[in-house]
Design an enzyme around this catalytic site. Sequence first.
Site, PDB file in Angstrom:
ATOM      1  CG  ASP A  40      -2.197  -0.880   0.884  1.00 49.76           C
ATOM      2  OD1 ASP A  40      -2.565  -1.150  -0.337  1.00 49.76           O
ATOM      3  OD2 ASP A  40      -2.865  -1.442   1.803  1.00 49.76           O
ATOM      4  CG  ASP A  44      -7.286  -4.441  -1.750  1.00 47.92           C
ATOM      5  OD1 ASP A  44      -7.693  -5.168  -2.214  1.00 47.92           O
ATOM      6  OD2 ASP A  44      -7.400  -4.132  -0.372  1.00 47.92           O
TER       7      ASP A  44
HETATM    8  N1  GLY Z   1      -6.651  -2.449   1.851  1.00 51.41           N
HETATM    9  C1  GLY Z   1      -7.453  -1.566   1.091  1.00 51.41           C
HETATM   10  C2  GLY Z   1      -8.876  -1.947   2.132  1.00 51.41           C
HETATM   11  O1  GLY Z   1      -9.196  -2.290   3.041  1.00 51.41           O
HETATM   12  O2  GLY Z   1      -9.886  -1.409   0.983  1.00 51.41           O
END
Ligand code: GLY
Length: 379
Positions: free
Chosen positions: A101, A158
């Site tokens: 992320d 994601d």
């Molecule tokens: N890690 C991204 C989400 O929880 O959407």
Amino acid sequence: MDYKLSKDNQTWVNEIWAKLQTKMSAEVDRIGVKIPYIPEGGQYKEDKGETDIYWWTNGFWPGMLWQMYHATGEEKYKTAAEGVELRLDAAFDGYEGLHHDVGFMWLHSAVANYRLTGNTRSKTRGLHAANLLAGRYNPRGKFIRAWNDNCTGWIIIDCMMNIPLLYWASEVSEDPRFSYIAKDHADTTFNKALRPDGSCHHIVVLDPKNGDFVEAPEGQGYASDSSWSRGQSWAIYGFALSYHYSGDSRYLDAAKQVAHYFLANVSSSDYVPKVDFRAPEEPVCWDTTAGMCAACGLLEIAKHVGVNERALYVNGALNILKATDQRFCNWDPEIDSIVDNGTGSYHGRGGDYAVPIIYGDYFLIEAVLRLKNSDFLIW
Ligand code: GLY
């Protein structure tokens, strides 16, 4: 772009923009360089900069601030965003807690700063984050590995929102290596995570030695074969962005396919998404953040289709945004946060169940600024 809104829609956009300015002006005065996530009793008490500098949402507050700075020119947004960017250096220094992320964290902070001000220190931070993301690439399986610990072969939907960091890095470094990795990852996600019916998996486990499909376990949705609505929104927006950067029409078609699936589902719950489109009828649990992200993805798709096709995506986004504004937005400037009823995961792990979550507010601001033609592409 100019979405050519009807007079009524234009009025709604102008009204919500006025409310956003009042709300954000009060929030930045109260919050400054704190790093907010979920408010308690209407106030952001926790500072993620102190409790978890690695937390994946730590870029969204500076992202909101840069969008506001770009749209209003008010210095106080820039000052606060710069302060948060500086604090995030502690995550680079610590390193251990970082994972896929880094795109969410540094696209919205350092890269946004560089894009708007040309700050060269921010560019360095962005490239540093891009190198960390590229370092997670598995060249046998052709994917960017999710998380740490025992997740060697894991990919998650994601990550389609993290790879724009790599496309950006290729542009500024004039070196295509980063975009090759981004495209390989997008292709692997396209081949392994999309389902033929237009929905997508959240997590797919691949054999790290060759990229073969192993299984698709349960993630933040209800079950392994269900469809977590925020995951669907990551797919819509993420594939649309990969199309924006690469021009590969398979990605635009993928974004459209998931968008059609999303719109069909959300139309049966008055345009606010449930946390999972394939969960039991009860308990009803909303995830407004999925709707806000999907709205931005729909507006991105609208940029890339012909004028006669555009209305489906623009009206879909407007329906979601207006329904959420009407039912779940809090415009009291004394209260931190705007969009209520966000949900981190179906089973409520981590206490983020039916609450305002920072990224719901980020995507609302981005969507409204897109409709005003005053946004800048932060991804
Ligand atoms: N890690 C991204 C989400 O929880 O959407």
